[in-house]
Design a protein around this motif. Structure first.
Motif, PDB file in Angstrom:
ATOM      1  N   GLU A 288       0.826  -1.209   0.000  1.00  0.00           N
ATOM      2  CA  GLU A 288       0.000   0.000   0.000  1.00  0.00           C
ATOM      3  C   GLU A 288       0.863   1.263   0.000  1.00  0.00           C
ATOM      4  N   TYR A 289       1.936   1.253   0.781  1.00  0.00           N
ATOM      5  CA  TYR A 289       2.830   2.415   0.829  1.00  0.00           C
ATOM      6  C   TYR A 289       3.489   2.617  -0.535  1.00  0.00           C
ATOM      7  N   GLN A 290       3.826   1.507  -1.201  1.00  0.00           N
ATOM      8  CA  GLN A 290       4.423   1.602  -2.533  1.00  0.00           C
ATOM      9  C   GLN A 290       3.440   2.227  -3.526  1.00  0.00           C
ATOM     10  N   LEU A 291       2.168   1.867  -3.412  1.00  0.00           N
ATOM     11  CA  LEU A 291       1.149   2.434  -4.291  1.00  0.00           C
ATOM     12  C   LEU A 291       0.992   3.940  -4.088  1.00  0.00           C
ATOM     13  N   GLU A 292       1.196   4.375  -2.852  1.00  0.00           N
ATOM     14  CA  GLU A 292       1.063   5.798  -2.535  1.00  0.00           C
ATOM     15  C   GLU A 292       2.320   6.587  -2.894  1.00  0.00           C
ATOM     16  N   SER A 299      10.327  -2.644  -4.508  1.00  0.00           N
ATOM     17  CA  SER A 299      11.217  -3.656  -3.949  1.00  0.00           C
ATOM     18  C   SER A 299      11.212  -4.916  -4.815  1.00  0.00           C
ATOM     19  N   PRO A 300      12.365  -5.552  -4.979  1.00  0.00           N
ATOM     20  CA  PRO A 300      12.433  -6.792  -5.770  1.00  0.00           C
ATOM     21  C   PRO A 300      11.525  -7.899  -5.241  1.00  0.00           C
ATOM     22  N   CYS A 301      11.164  -7.827  -3.958  1.00  0.00           N
ATOM     23  CA  CYS A 301      10.331  -8.901  -3.404  1.00  0.00           C
ATOM     24  C   CYS A 301       8.957  -8.943  -4.059  1.00  0.00           C
ATOM     25  N   PHE A 302       8.524  -7.818  -4.626  1.00  0.00           N
ATOM     26  CA  PHE A 302       7.201  -7.772  -5.237  1.00  0.00           C
ATOM     27  C   PHE A 302       7.155  -8.472  -6.600  1.00  0.00           C
ATOM     28  N   ARG A 303       8.307  -8.865  -7.107  1.00  0.00           N
ATOM     29  CA  ARG A 303       8.317  -9.680  -8.324  1.00  0.00           C
ATOM     30  C   ARG A 303       8.974 -11.048  -8.074  1.00  0.00           C
ATOM     31  N   ASN A 304       9.196 -11.346  -6.804  1.00  0.00           N
ATOM     32  CA  ASN A 304       9.752 -12.638  -6.418  1.00  0.00           C
ATOM     33  C   ASN A 304       8.606 -13.656  -6.362  1.00  0.00           C
ATOM     34  N   ARG A 305       8.658 -14.640  -7.245  1.00  0.00           N
ATOM     35  CA  ARG A 305       7.552 -15.583  -7.379  1.00  0.00           C
ATOM     36  C   ARG A 305       7.315 -16.383  -6.095  1.00  0.00           C
ATOM     37  N   PHE A 306       8.374 -16.747  -5.418  1.00  0.00           N
ATOM     38  CA  PHE A 306       8.220 -17.533  -4.200  1.00  0.00           C
ATOM     39  C   PHE A 306       7.627 -16.686  -3.065  1.00  0.00           C
ATOM     40  N   ALA A 329      -3.769  -8.185   1.026  1.00  0.00           N
ATOM     41  CA  ALA A 329      -2.402  -8.079   0.521  1.00  0.00           C
ATOM     42  C   ALA A 329      -2.349  -8.347  -0.985  1.00  0.00           C
ATOM     43  N   ILE A 330      -3.077  -9.383  -1.426  1.00  0.00           N
ATOM     44  CA  ILE A 330      -3.104  -9.720  -2.863  1.00  0.00           C
ATOM     45  C   ILE A 330      -3.687  -8.566  -3.675  1.00  0.00           C
ATOM     46  N   LYS A 331      -4.742  -7.967  -3.160  1.00  0.00           N
ATOM     47  CA  LYS A 331      -5.362  -6.830  -3.863  1.00  0.00           C
ATOM     48  C   LYS A 331      -4.349  -5.710  -4.068  1.00  0.00           C
ATOM     49  N   ASN A 332      -3.574  -5.400  -3.036  1.00  0.00           N
ATOM     50  CA  ASN A 332      -2.571  -4.338  -3.150  1.00  0.00           C
ATOM     51  C   ASN A 332      -1.432  -4.740  -4.086  1.00  0.00           C
ATOM     52  N   LEU A 333      -1.011  -5.997  -3.989  1.00  0.00           N
ATOM     53  CA  LEU A 333       0.091  -6.473  -4.835  1.00  0.00           C
ATOM     54  C   LEU A 333      -0.265  -6.425  -6.322  1.00  0.00           C
ATOM     55  N   LEU A 334      -1.507  -6.753  -6.645  1.00  0.00           N
ATOM     56  CA  LEU A 334      -1.937  -6.772  -8.047  1.00  0.00           C
ATOM     57  C   LEU A 334      -1.915  -5.385  -8.684  1.00  0.00           C
ATOM     58  N   GLN A 335      -1.949  -4.349  -7.866  1.00  0.00           N
ATOM     59  CA  GLN A 335      -1.949  -2.989  -8.402  1.00  0.00           C
ATOM     60  C   GLN A 335      -0.544  -2.436  -8.635  1.00  0.00           C
ATOM     61  N   LEU A 336       0.468  -3.169  -8.186  1.00  0.00           N
ATOM     62  CA  LEU A 336       1.844  -2.710  -8.380  1.00  0.00           C
ATOM     63  C   LEU A 336       2.304  -2.959  -9.813  1.00  0.00           C
ATOM     64  N   LYS A 337       3.231  -2.149 -10.262  1.00  0.00           N
ATOM     65  CA  LYS A 337       3.706  -2.261 -11.642  1.00  0.00           C
ATOM     66  C   LYS A 337       4.518  -3.532 -11.866  1.00  0.00           C
ATOM     67  N   THR A 338       5.315  -3.926 -10.882  1.00  0.00           N
ATOM     68  CA  THR A 338       6.216  -5.061 -11.078  1.00  0.00           C
ATOM     69  C   THR A 338       5.589  -6.404 -10.753  1.00  0.00           C
ATOM     70  N   ALA A 341       0.382 -10.173 -13.059  1.00  0.00           N
ATOM     71  CA  ALA A 341      -0.857 -10.909 -12.802  1.00  0.00           C
ATOM     72  C   ALA A 341      -0.748 -12.358 -13.279  1.00  0.00           C
ATOM     73  N   LEU A 342      -0.007 -12.572 -14.365  1.00  0.00           N
ATOM     74  CA  LEU A 342       0.133 -13.932 -14.891  1.00  0.00           C
ATOM     75  C   LEU A 342       0.899 -14.826 -13.919  1.00  0.00           C
ATOM     76  N   VAL A 343       1.873 -14.215 -13.216  1.00  0.00           N
ATOM     77  CA  VAL A 343       2.639 -14.985 -12.233  1.00  0.00           C
ATOM     78  C   VAL A 343       1.713 -15.452 -11.120  1.00  0.00           C
ATOM     79  N   LEU A 344       0.876 -14.534 -10.645  1.00  0.00           N
ATOM     80  CA  LEU A 344      -0.072 -14.886  -9.596  1.00  0.00           C
ATOM     81  C   LEU A 344      -1.087 -15.922 -10.085  1.00  0.00           C
ATOM     82  N   LYS A 345      -1.448 -15.800 -11.335  1.00  0.00           N
ATOM     83  CA  LYS A 345      -2.469 -16.696 -11.880  1.00  0.00           C
ATOM     84  C   LYS A 345      -1.914 -18.090 -12.160  1.00  0.00           C
TER      85      LYS A 345
END
Length: 361
Positions: A288-292, A299-306, A329-338, A341-345
């Protein structure tokens, strides 16, 4: 002891009131002091019953005596006590006391006045700053017992909740001392110390900055891995309040591999459910802070698949609270640029998780 103190307080006030009567200093209702805040209107028997409750437990009696609203009733000065005594004394008894006072010498009367002032001072409730100072002194005293240190931290835990008190903690030298207690060999002392720090910096950027500058975050992150679950929970609570909406805190958190710590907590189903709830809430706050703050690099963790999978897998939990926090948390993560959605799916099987939740409703 409290009964004797209050009886002496009342008796001395009556004597002083009688002195005022005998000297003609008694004011009427139209005087300038008639509008003063007097007592709560309790007679001597009421005060004495407060000092000696039906239950003879010493702690209960002490609690009553410390309740200044019940005892002093606005006795902020000797004059206030004098007015109370005049207003609540039997006129006949007051007249008899006045005659007795006339037989007292000036030095004897002055002695009674000084005794009353000293007793009122002893019964006066210390300020929050004074209480904080006493607790800090106990923590800073190497000869303080374990019980005294625990009591001091428990007192600080309550005292630092108001914003002004939290801001004063560092001015009194308390922050550095509490942070020092994070290294104490007793796990309960460490737990309470982390809890105090978390309370003090909650929604308080100034105290967040002070704690970060004193180097507490790295200690707290290590404490999250403690074998004591209660210590770990309070340490993670402190970490979460310290980095929430704080750029410098979050940068240091990532530098200390805080995201890896969160992933380990989330992915290990044997971890305490309370710890996992708090961990996924921290993920939601970070996203959420990243979105704001979209201009800031993500952070690289937001594109870390694990890392992402450890969050999505929580939706399979039977704990509804954990499920709900994971979805936030998932709702906020899906709105980030990095975050793809395909990774989550595909890799994280988000669709399957959502279908399971829907079918269980």
């Amino acid at each position: 002891m409290e009964r004797v103190a209050i009886r002496f307080l009342v008796a001395t006030a009556v004597i002083l009131a009688a002195a005022a009567v005998s000297s003609g200093e008694l004011v009427d209702e139209t005087s300038a002091t008639a509008g003063l805040l007097w007592s709560t209107g309790k007679d001597e028997p009421d005060l004495l019953s407060k000092a000696e409750p039906e239950n003879s437990d010493d702690s209960s009696a002490a609690a009553v005596v410390n309740d200044h609203d019940d005892l002093d009733g606005g006795f902020s000065s000797l004059e206030g006590m004098l007015h109370w005594a005049i207003g609540h004394s039997d006129p006949t008894r007051l007249k008899e006391s006045a005659e007795d006072v006339q037989r007292l010498s000036a030095s004897e009367l002055q002695k009674r006045q000084l005794e009353l002032k000293e007793l009122m001072e002893k019964m006066k409730m210390p300020s929050d700053a004074e209480l904080m100072h006493m607790a800090i002194d106990d923590l800073n005293n190497s000869s303080s017992s374990l019980e005294d240190r625990q009591r001091a931290l428990q007192e600080l835990l309550i005292l630092v909740e108001p914003l002004d008190n939290a801001n004063d903690l560092n001015k009194l030298g308390g922050l550095a001392i509490v942070i020092q207690e994070l290294d104490h060999p007793d796990q309960d002392i460490r737990r309470l110390s982390a809890w105090v720090l978390g309370k003090a910096c909650q929604n308080n950027a100034a105290v967040q900055k002070q704690i970060l500058e004193l180097g507490a975050l790295s200690k707290l992150i290590k404490m999250v891995k403690s074998s004591s679950i209660e210590e770990a929970i309070k340490a993670l609570y402190a970490v979460s309040t310290l980095i929430r909406n704080n750029l410098a805190g979050q940068e240091f958190f990532y530098a200390e591999d805080g995201d890896a710590m969160l992933q380990e907590i989330l992915s290990n189903s044997s971890n305490d459910i309370r710890l996992r709830r708090k961990a996924v809430s921290v993920v939601a706050d970070l996203a959420e802070y990243q979105l704001e703050n979209i201009v800031r690099a993500e952070s690289p963790c937001f594109r870390n698949r694990f890392f992402l999978k450890s969050v999505v897998d929580l939706t399979a939990s039977t704990d509804l609270d954990l499920q709900e926090k994971a979805l936030v948390a998932i709702k906020n993560l899906l709105q980030l640029k990095t975050t793809e959605a395909l990774v989550l799916k595909d890799l994280c099987n988000l669709d399957g998780s959502l279908e399971r939740i829907g079918s269980s409703c």
